[in-house]
Design an enzyme around this catalytic site. Structure first.
Site, PDB file in Angstrom:
ATOM      1  CG  ASP A  88      -2.083   0.970   1.099  1.00  0.00           C
ATOM      2  OD1 ASP A  88      -3.277   0.984   0.291  1.00  0.00           O
ATOM      3  OD2 ASP A  88      -2.312   2.414   2.146  1.00  0.00           O
ATOM      4  CG  ASP A 480     -29.045  34.302  21.297  1.00  0.00           C
ATOM      5  OD1 ASP A 480     -28.068  33.612  21.846  1.00  0.00           O
ATOM      6  OD2 ASP A 480     -28.092  33.487  20.149  1.00  0.00           O
ATOM      7  N   GLY A 506     -34.570  37.429  23.930  1.00  0.00           N
ATOM      8  CA  GLY A 506     -34.331  36.641  25.148  1.00  0.00           C
ATOM      9  C   GLY A 506     -33.377  35.511  25.826  1.00  0.00           C
ATOM     10  CG  ASP A 507     -32.667  32.288  29.544  1.00  0.00           C
ATOM     11  OD1 ASP A 507     -32.319  31.665  28.679  1.00  0.00           O
ATOM     12  OD2 ASP A 507     -31.138  32.723  30.317  1.00  0.00           O
ATOM     13  CG  PHE A 508     -32.337  28.481  24.682  1.00  0.00           C
ATOM     14  CD1 PHE A 508     -32.533  28.535  25.972  1.00  0.00           C
ATOM     15  CD2 PHE A 508     -31.628  29.074  23.238  1.00  0.00           C
ATOM     16  CE1 PHE A 508     -30.919  27.469  25.656  1.00  0.00           C
ATOM     17  CE2 PHE A 508     -30.536  28.880  23.553  1.00  0.00           C
ATOM     18  CZ  PHE A 508     -29.975  28.088  24.444  1.00  0.00           C
ATOM     19  NE  ARG A 523     -21.292  24.967  15.741  1.00  0.00           N
ATOM     20  CZ  ARG A 523     -21.086  25.036  14.587  1.00  0.00           C
ATOM     21  NH1 ARG A 523     -20.820  24.013  13.688  1.00  0.00           N
ATOM     22  NH2 ARG A 523     -21.079  26.256  13.846  1.00  0.00           N
TER      23      ARG A 523
HETATM   24  C1  LIG Z   1       2.781   9.022  -5.463  1.00  0.00           C
HETATM   25  C2  LIG Z   1       2.843   7.354  -6.867  1.00  0.00           C
HETATM   26  C3  LIG Z   1       2.081   6.686  -6.751  1.00  0.00           C
HETATM   27  N1  LIG Z   1       1.767   5.307  -8.067  1.00  0.00           N
HETATM   28  C4  LIG Z   1       0.352   4.424  -8.070  1.00  0.00           C
HETATM   29  C5  LIG Z   1       2.212   3.406  -6.933  1.00  0.00           C
HETATM   30  C6  LIG Z   1       0.102   2.551  -6.781  1.00  0.00           C
HETATM   31  O1  LIG Z   1      -1.076   1.714  -7.703  1.00  0.00           O
HETATM   32  C7  LIG Z   1      -1.313   3.581  -5.797  1.00  0.00           C
HETATM   33  C8  LIG Z   1      -1.496   4.069  -4.774  1.00  0.00           C
HETATM   34  O2  LIG Z   1      -2.157   3.413  -4.440  1.00  0.00           O
HETATM   35  P1  LIG Z   1      -2.818   1.911  -3.792  1.00  0.00           P
HETATM   36  O3  LIG Z   1      -3.985   1.467  -2.807  1.00  0.00           O
HETATM   37  O4  LIG Z   1      -1.189   1.214  -2.542  1.00  0.00           O
HETATM   38  O5  LIG Z   1      -2.630   1.048  -4.472  1.00  0.00           O
HETATM   39  P2  LIG Z   1      -3.250   0.491  -5.682  1.00  0.00           P
HETATM   40  O6  LIG Z   1      -4.733   0.374  -5.575  1.00  0.00           O
HETATM   41  O7  LIG Z   1      -2.917   1.266  -7.232  1.00  0.00           O
HETATM   42  O8  LIG Z   1      -3.465  -1.259  -6.049  1.00  0.00           O
HETATM   43  P3  LIG Z   1      -4.240  -2.271  -4.780  1.00  0.00           P
HETATM   44  O9  LIG Z   1      -5.037  -1.864  -4.195  1.00  0.00           O
HETATM   45  O10 LIG Z   1      -5.047  -3.570  -5.854  1.00  0.00           O
HETATM   46  O11 LIG Z   1      -2.656  -2.764  -3.803  1.00  0.00           O
HETATM   47  O12 LIG Z   1      -0.261   5.269  -6.375  1.00  0.00           O
HETATM   48  C9  LIG Z   1       2.349   5.392  -8.859  1.00  0.00           C
HETATM   49  O13 LIG Z   1       1.991   5.183  -9.455  1.00  0.00           O
HETATM   50  N2  LIG Z   1       3.030   6.886  -8.436  1.00  0.00           N
HETATM   51  C10 LIG Z   1       3.750   7.360  -8.266  1.00  0.00           C
HETATM   52  O14 LIG Z   1       4.465   8.406  -7.877  1.00  0.00           O
END
Ligand SMILES: Cc1cn([C@H]2C[C@H](O)[C@@H](COP(=O)(O)OP(=O)(O)OP(=O)(O)O)O2)c(=O)[nH]c1=O
Length: 624
Positions: A88, A480, A506-508, A523
């Site tokens: 990731d 208010d 007024g004061d609620f 809020r």
């Molecule tokens: C910063 C950067 C990211 N990326 C890409 C890499 C990853 O594919 C993507 C980041 O998302 P990810 O969620 O890491 O990956 P994905 O959705 O492509 O694939 P999967 O979840 O199925 O593993 O961004 C580039 O290709 N070039 C870049 O310069």
């Protein structure tokens, strides 16, 4: 030919890449790895605020992606692959995690944030070893991450939009692809380039070497042995009961040449790790980036407040770009001090710094100038002058109660109205916030069936104006305290129809409530303890005709699955502290607000989101 011998170790195994990323597929197949691609179905929606560091978030997401694929494949064929690889990639700047943009505006927001600045790219990677034990999946996970720093050039709006329109940002973390057109945005890179593209190949190979080619005394590489070391780096995620033992299929791992398979005792687990050259290095815990940011966060707030108070953003909107020396003259401050403050504001992403000098970012132009339609300047000044002091006594409030803390901060119980000046400060803060959310509150439900409304605690009338604009038949009363109503005139918008709005003092809690079909509490309730809330709702309920309604808007504590955005989750998490220090109230969840309305005779209670900040609850008065 396979250049890296460790990649070769995987050739006879069934390897699965749990990723749809074409970049990852390309990097790994270029390295000679043979694998099957099974994209993960894991939804990337872990609560970012619950991770101590961005890298921990990326690693956990990678882990969940890979485990989802391992489990699915095992379930389907009762045979999991030997190895599942998950990854990731995230981009982080100023404590914020950027993933893939959801649309062009989102891409624009991300790229504007990165514009002219340095940011980090983290890729979390997991290698999951799978095996089957009596029909149950057994997994061992090795994880790591890599960080690369990337600096963007100063880019014009035109260039950003041209890039966004190319379509390239949409499937990439942070909204850019360094390997293609996005490379033109980048001034320099520190670290592994492939890590930015989605997979840190070098680090991956080192980890494989640790696993499959353990170093032995006098043999730095040990590359020929087909064994793996004692895997004290693995986290055992087996679903085998009592599992925790290693897979017998991994055989004599840990044994070195000359010793009998299985005879050598496994190396004692400890906080040490062995690198490729056999050198022993201390295993260090993840760097606590998130914690350090929290510890320094108050300085960032103070820099923003101070720049607002000195009207830096006003000067730059009217006359920027300007050099520090000119800004210092215009705000009547020292050159050295102003220079430092401006540097801090630029580092926080509030100002742009170019050869021509400092200028406002778009957000500063919109929200930090003192008189714009979307100004939050009043909120910054109020937080600086009142809330800041209170929070310095949070320890007192936690120990001895809010009254002591307020006393120490020099605030009386009726904190607002010590002078006309403090009343106005408070009203300016509330006005900015109300305008920010008024449209979302007014349109969360279709209120066109009502012809009269009373906004209780309606302050400057910001929400009343939005209601009147949205529902032309609606007459709105702002009710208010007299001190507030006296100053409300100063906040009325020029040229906006005001004949549908009237202000009643007024004061609620004590005064007769103006008659209306719809009562609005935006809020208000979080300021009050339960007994006062019940008292107020009893009064409203007795004034409200059957078929009439009550509309409550609160930054309601939301249910777990809704808490998607990290920033919103953090804001909500801090609410109880504000409630403790500023009054005897407390935040209430949307569900609790709904229950309150039902208890006071309202039916058909519905909840709707109003932007990022608020939840709106609407109830209809049943016949008694
Ligand atoms: C910063 C950067 C990211 N990326 C890409 C890499 C990853 O594919 C993507 C980041 O998302 P990810 O969620 O890491 O990956 P994905 O959705 O492509 O694939 P999967 O979840 O199925 O593993 O961004 C580039 O290709 N070039 C870049 O310069």
């Amino acid at each position: 030919m396979v250049l890296c011998p460790v990649i070769g170790k995987l050739l006879h195994k069934h390897v699965v890449l749990a990723s749809a990323s074409p970049r990852r597929q390309e990097i790994l197949s270029n390295a000679g790895l043979r694998f099957e691609v099974v994209p993960s179905r894991f939804k990337e929606k872990l609560c970012k605020a619950s991770f101590p560091t961005p890298s921990a978030y990326a690693v956990e997401t990678a882990k969940q992606k890979a485990l989802e694929v391992a489990r699915r494949m095992h379930q389907k064929d009762l045979r999991a692959p030997d190895v599942v690889i998950g990854a990731d990639t995230i981009v982080t700047i100023g404590g914020l995690i950027l993933e893939k943009p959801v649309d062009k505006q989102d891409a624009y927001r991300m790229l504007s944030r990165l514009n002219g600045k340095e940011h980090s790219v983290f890729t979390g990677v997991v290698i999951v070893h799978c095996s089957d034990r009596d029909g149950r999946l057994h997994t061992e996970v090795l994880d790591f991450y890599e960080e690369t720093t990337v600096k963007f050039s100063e880019l014009s709006e035109e260039l950003l939009w041209e890039y966004i329109d190319s379509g390239e940002p949409m499937d990439k973390a942070g909204g850019y692809g360094i390997q293609a057109l996005g490379g033109m945005l980048v001034e320099h890179v520190r670290g592994d380039f492939l890590n930015v593209v989605g997979f840190p190949l070098n680090h991956f190979c080192k980890k494989l070497a640790q696993l499959y080619c353990p170093p032995c005394p006098g043999d730095a590489w040990g590359a020929e042995r087909d064994s793996i070391p004692a895997v004290d780096t693995f986290e055992d995620l087996s679903d085998v009961e009592g599992g925790g033992g290693s897979d017998p299929a991994w055989g004599d791992r840990g044994s070195c040449g000359g010793e009998e398979a299985g005879a050598a005792p496994p190396p004692a687990p400890g906080p040490r790790d062995t690198d490729l050259n056999g050198a022993v290095e201390e295993k260090r815990p993840p760097f606590p980036t998130g914690l350090l940011e929290l510890m320094e966060g108050f300085k960032a707030s103070k820099a923003l407040f101070t720049a607002c108070k000195l009207n830096v953003f006003d000067v730059l909107r009217d006359q920027g770009p300007l050099k520090a020396v000119d800004i210092a003259r215009k705000i009547n401050a020292s050159v050295r001090g102003t220079g430092r403050l401006l540097e801090a504001c630029a580092a926080l992403g509030l100002l742009h710094k170019t050869d021509a000098g400092y200028s406002n970012t778009e957000a500063a132009d919109l929200h930090l100038v003192s008189d714009g339609a979307h100004s939050l300047h009043g909120l910054a000044v109020y937080n600086d002058s009142h809330v800041w002091d209170l929070f310095t006594h949070l320890d007192l409030a936690a120990r001895d109660g809010a009254e002591q803390a307020r006393g120490a901060a020099g605030m009386k119980a009726d904190r607002l109205f010590q002078s006309a000046e403090t009343t106005l400060l408070f009203m300016r803060a509330m006005h900015g916030l109300s305008k920010l959310t008024a449209r979302d509150v007014a349109t969360a439900f279709d209120l066109s069936r009502f012809t009269s409304a009373c906004d209780l605690g309606g302050c400057t009338g910001a929400l009343a104006h939005e209601l009147a604009r949205e529902y032309p038949r609606l007459q709105v009363t702002v009710f208010d305290l007299p001190d507030i109503i006296e100053h409300a005139r100063a906040f009325q918008p020029d040229g906006q129809r005001t004949e549908h709005i009237r202000f009643v003092p007024g004061d609620f809690f004590t005064d007769a409530l103006p008659r209306a079909q719809l009562y609005v509490l935006s809020r208000v309730l979080h300021d009050w303890p339960d007994d006062r809330v019940h008292h107020l709702l009893t009064r409203i309920s007795s004034c409200c005709e059957p078929g009439g309604g009550v509309l409550v808007a609160e930054a309601a504590a939301m249910e777990e699955e809704e808490a998607a955005a990290a920033a919103a989750a953090r804001r909500r998490g801090l609410q109880p502290l504000g409630a403790l220090l500023l009054g005897a109230g407390r935040p209430r969840s949307a569900r609790e607000l709904g229950q309150l309305l039902r208890r006071h005779g309202f039916r058909d209670v519905r909840v709707a989101p109003a932007g990022d900040l608020l939840r709106v609850v609407l109830g209809t008065r049943a016949a008694p």
